[in-house]
Design an enzyme around this catalytic site. Structure first.
Site, PDB file in Angstrom:
ATOM      1  N   GLU A  82      -1.365 -56.389  25.106  1.00  0.00           N
ATOM      2  CA  GLU A  82      -1.697 -55.193  25.888  1.00  0.00           C
ATOM      3  C   GLU A  82      -1.160 -53.924  25.216  1.00  0.00           C
ATOM      4  O   GLU A  82      -1.820 -52.887  25.223  1.00  0.00           O
ATOM      5  CB  GLU A  82      -1.152 -55.319  27.308  1.00  0.00           C
ATOM      6  CG  GLU A  82      -1.731 -56.479  28.107  1.00  0.00           C
ATOM      7  CD  GLU A  82      -3.247 -56.433  28.218  1.00  0.00           C
ATOM      8  OE1 GLU A  82      -3.812 -55.322  28.207  1.00  0.00           O
ATOM      9  OE2 GLU A  82      -3.871 -57.501  28.305  1.00  0.00           O
ATOM     10  N   ASP A 150      -5.499 -59.014  19.033  1.00  0.00           N
ATOM     11  CA  ASP A 150      -4.884 -60.293  18.670  1.00  0.00           C
ATOM     12  C   ASP A 150      -4.116 -60.160  17.360  1.00  0.00           C
ATOM     13  O   ASP A 150      -2.961 -60.593  17.259  1.00  0.00           O
ATOM     14  CB  ASP A 150      -5.946 -61.384  18.519  1.00  0.00           C
ATOM     15  CG  ASP A 150      -6.493 -61.872  19.850  1.00  0.00           C
ATOM     16  OD1 ASP A 150      -5.864 -61.579  20.893  1.00  0.00           O
ATOM     17  OD2 ASP A 150      -7.546 -62.539  19.849  1.00  0.00           O
TER      18      ASP A 150
END
Length: 430
Positions: A82, A150
């Site tokens: 996040e 990612d």
């Protein structure tokens, strides 16, 4: 957006958990690139598995996500992901693209984004309505955004001393758990995890230095606290923790005992809870999880002197720590030492403005002292934190009627009225 979340979502206003999640988050932030402002991490009381981030470094984590994680590295992997969405400006870039493609109002975009982040199943419908038949009508980050988050997030995990395998492990766990369910968790609606993505994450993590991190006591204590305070009944939780102790099913026995003590407290078995907590604190004198719970016990057992001695020592060691300050202020109020509590909270709010609990306790302090002007002014600050500017102004105007010719208080209240009216007008213009 943060004020709307405070007003509409069941935030966990728990100083110990707030302290823990911000400590964990900032361990990642300090190693992140392109950080232009401080981050704020908060927890929403919700068993659904979800996490989200939006402008200004605000990162929300559902309590259910914390309890699902088996290791701190797994939890850190979600937070790092996040953080990466924020530092890579994914949400901002998405809204910029939307504004170029369609004549949307700022308010429509923000309200749709907010709903979609916090409650995807509702938010998707809101965005679809707002954006008509557009192919870009979902807030789902693009595949490229997810791959970038990612990549950056897993690298950030390793750089911050966590096990990079925590990322594929956690997403893989989610994919298996919800593979055959008709309703996936909120997080999978905004962060789909196909097998290819999990495989890519494993390859990426294998390419980094593996750092199997030691189990974290604070992580175990945070999970135990959420279970005891926010999930199930006191009786059920007592049975759960006692069963774990009996079967030795734990990473840290201290964390299970802590969870049992909290559950006993919730069941009004204060003496039993006190015995466990005093033993835990004697082994770890500066542990704020234990000190916070023991303060609550001492207040219930009317042993306020013990609470004040413990918290006074911690306050010298950790001044302006939110757990210590708020517990100390609460104990001072319970012992009718209102002036001391007032000074403590005022000093704290100078360095940590906007703390909801501090304003709440300070309101009680002013009420006990019959300082009506300041009491109403402080209530106004609480309403403003919820975005309820009209009610905030009403409280301030009421407080002004009790200023009794105190020029400094009058000027301060007038200034805040003008500021809140200006904020309200800005929202109306949106």
């Amino acid at each position: 957006m943060m004020r709307q979340i405070r007003a509409s979502q069941p935030l966990v206003n728990d100083p110990v958990l707030i302290e823990y999640i911000n400590d964990l988050g900032n361990r990642l932030v300090k190693n992140a690139q392109d950080v232009n402002y401080s981050f704020e991490f908060f927890i929403i009381r919700n068993k659904e598995i979800n996490a989200f981030a939006f402008f200004g470094g605000h990162v929300g984590i559902h309590s259910g996500l914390i309890t699902l994680a088996d290791t701190e590295s797994e939890l850190a992997s979600v937070i790092g992901h996040e953080i990466s969405h924020v530092t890579q400006r994914h949400l901002a870039r998405r809204l910029e693209a939307q504004s170029r493609n369609q004549p949307l109002t700022t308010a429509a975009m923000i309200s749709g984004v907010l709903l979609a982040l916090v409650n995807p199943s509702v938010g998707m419908a809101a965005l679809t309505t707002t954006m008509a038949a557009s192919k870009q009508s979902s807030i789902n980050f693009t595949r490229g955004n997810e791959q970038e988050a990612d990549r950056v997030g897993i690298a950030l995990l390793a750089q911050s001393g966590f096990d990079p395998q925590g990322a594929p492990d956690f997403f893989g766990k989610m994919a298996v758990k919800y593979r055959y369910t008709s309703k996936p968790p909120a997080m999978l609606l905004t962060h789909p995890v196909p097998e290819s993505r999990i495989a890519e994450a494993r390859v990426r993590a294998h390419g980094l230095e593996t750092r199997p991190s030691a189990p974290s006591l604070n992580f175990a204590l945070a999970k135990a606290r959420i279970q005891a305070r926010y999930e199930s009944t006191a009786e059920e939780n007592i049975a759960i923790f006692e069963d774990s102790i009996k079967k030795q099913n734990y990473t840290y026995k201290a964390a299970v005992n802590y969870g049992l003590a909290l559950s006993l407290f919730e069941n009004r078995e204060y003496q039993a809870a006190k015995k466990i907590l005093e033993s835990l604190l004697s082994e770890d004198k500066n542990n704020l999880f234990y000190a916070d719970a023991l303060t609550d016990v001492y207040i219930k057992t009317k042993e306020l002197d013990k609470a004040l001695v413990m918290l006074s020592a911690l306050n010298l060691l950790m001044p302006n720590n939110q757990v210590v300050t708020l517990n100390f202020a609460n104990a001072l109020v319970e012992s009718s030492q209102y002036s001391e509590a007032e000074v403590l909270l005022q000093d704290y709010l100078l360095v940590k403005p906007g703390n909801f609990i501090a304003y709440d306790i300070l309101t009680t302090v002013y009420e006990k002292q019959d300082k009506k002007a300041l009491m109403h002014a402080t209530k106004g600050e609480i309403f403003a934190l919820l975005g309820a500017y009209s009610r905030a102004v009403d409280e301030l105007q009421t407080g002004y009627n009790f200023t009794d010719n105190q020029p400094i208080v009058e000027k301060r209240i007038k200034a805040r009225i003008i500021q809140f009216q200006d904020q309200e007008q800005k929202l109306k213009r949106l």
